[in-house]
Design an enzyme around this catalytic site. Sequence first.
Site, PDB file in Angstrom:
ATOM      1  N   HIS A   1       0.833  -1.203   0.000  1.00 57.25           N
ATOM      2  CA  HIS A   1       0.000   0.000   0.000  1.00 57.25           C
ATOM      3  C   HIS A   1       0.872   1.258   0.000  1.00 57.25           C
ATOM      4  CE1 HIS A   1      -3.617   2.383   1.353  1.00 57.25           C
ATOM      5  NE2 HIS A   1      -2.661   3.153   1.839  1.00 57.25           N
ATOM      6  N   GLU A   2       1.796   1.327   0.938  1.00 57.53           N
ATOM      7  CA  GLU A   2       2.655   2.510   1.028  1.00 57.53           C
ATOM      8  C   GLU A   2       3.590   2.611  -0.175  1.00 57.53           C
ATOM      9  OE1 GLU A   2       1.849   4.691   2.997  1.00 57.53           O
ATOM     10  OE2 GLU A   2       0.652   3.585   4.454  1.00 57.53           O
TER      11      GLU A   2
ATOM     12  N   HIS B   1       1.768   4.499  -2.763  1.00 56.25           N
ATOM     13  CA  HIS B   1       1.931   5.938  -2.553  1.00 56.25           C
ATOM     14  C   HIS B   1       3.297   6.401  -3.064  1.00 56.25           C
ATOM     15  CE1 HIS B   1      -1.672   6.746  -0.295  1.00 56.25           C
ATOM     16  NE2 HIS B   1      -1.361   5.932   0.711  1.00 56.25           N
TER      17      HIS B   1
END
Length: 596
Positions: free
Chosen positions: A387-388, A391
Amino acid sequence: MAVKERSEQDPRYLWKPEHIYPTDEAWQEALERLKAYPPLVRSFEGKLGSSGETLLAYLRLDDEISAQVTDVMEYAMLKGDSDTRVAKYQTMNAQARNVLLELSTAGAFETGELLAIPQETLSGWYETVKGLALYRRHLEVVRSRREHTLSPAEEKLLAAAGDLSGGPDNIFSMFNDADLTFPDVEDGAGNRLPLSLGTYGKYIESKDRTLRKNTYDALYTTYGQFRNTLAAVMAAQTKQLWFFAKARKYPSSLAAAVAGTEVPENIYHNLLSTVEEHLPSLHRYVALRKKLLGVETLHPYDMYAPIVGDVTMEVPFEEAKELVLEALKPLGEEYLSVVRQGLEGGWIDVYENAGKRSGGYCAGPNVHPYILLNYQDKLADVFTLIHEMGHAMHTWLSNQNQPQTYKRYQIFVAEVASTCNECLLMQYLLGRTTDRRERAYLINYYLEQFRSTFFRQTQLAAFELEVNELAQSGQGVTAEACCKIYRDLQDKYFGPALESDDNIALEWSRIPHFYYNFYLYQYATGFAAAVALSQKILHGGKEAVEAYLGFLKGGCSKSPIELLKGAGVDMSTPEPLESAIAVFDGLLDEMEALCQ
């Protein structure tokens, strides 16, 4: 095991802020250089409409400052979040915010002067001043907010008050991450275990129901002791949002928040109404969870317990890195090469240490993104990592492909790339498993992602809206009011199969995102967009992948709604939300069949 001190961590698993500045002294020098800019900014006051060349010089100066501010702010944040107990880094963060305030105050004249330039004059300058056309979209966005722009004196006053708006968030962060401590908890065998914000997630997912209950009770009993203080912080947050919204002539705090991100307000309300219309799907899942756990009464501390009991997936960090690379292969080798660099190159702070900020996030200084984790070897931590990294790749590709003015993508699309990565990981894991029980485990994990990222974040968005409306109506934002609103929403969203209690009514008190100005709804809209985009990436061929990468490279060169449309998803309609719920229903059908 007791939480380690930072000095005890393996350096391989610590991020490297020295890639931004080699030392704290170098950061201090950069801070001093920033302090020279406010007079330069003020030197343009009263002159932006004098000529296209002057306007261009000012905009380029603003870009120069923006790049340096990013690095100064992010370095101080990384150092401070590594150990929130260190006073030196708290001071550095305060110094950085003070300089940012000075710069904001110095440039308070900007919007008013940009609005005063006649459109025909500005159009002519685009044609005659080389380089100014680059800023056309930026200037159009500013000028579109004409009715919410005040006089120069009023703008200067609001800018000077800007630092106060961050007070509630700063207070909550210091309380939650630096000062708050929890008692040890006892598991079913009578062992005493240390409870922290980092270990809470691990304990609440345990098969040991005694440990889950004791963890849940200990956490919320601790927060409950400070409920009035935390309600006062929440009240301060809603008041400051309403103050700035009224000052800028917006009808509500929500209207002010979404206007700043170029998102129509109806998208927020459309999310709430569409999800609430389909809450029977969530109620069905909660009832299935109760049945599979075999409990007479389903409590909130049971909502994270494994319901496929004989399957566990412990994933050490080194194995997680390989899973990430495999799952992201559909995005192509160029994308993967940067991911490898991030996994090995000092981008990531992996494990919890005493005083470290809880949770996970991605920061985006100019050199490269940074990722904060509190990795616990759970499957959930692999999803947090990917997920990160989503980003990080969004930030990286935007920074590499956009000029400074358009590098920062809008918050509305901030959760799309990260959640799309999670969807790709889930599809990869489901595609490689042949074991019926493991497939059930993974499907339930995916259902939990829907529950926590789509349904629950919508619930939190509904709470945030109600609390802000409470403040706007002149009523008190008290602990009692917050608890009632939250408990009513909990009952509405999760239905009769889940027992309600006084502890879950306190959940609002521990959620940092309520201090991010209507951020939470974007997890849900981002999740719906991500589900659609992941399917396009996996089944739409090279053209779909290129369209998605084009979205990641777009920064804020278009509005977030336009950027998503370019990738094939129209968030101005209920269709992506309803499609996501249809996927949820399909997964639920398969889960019920697998567990018969």
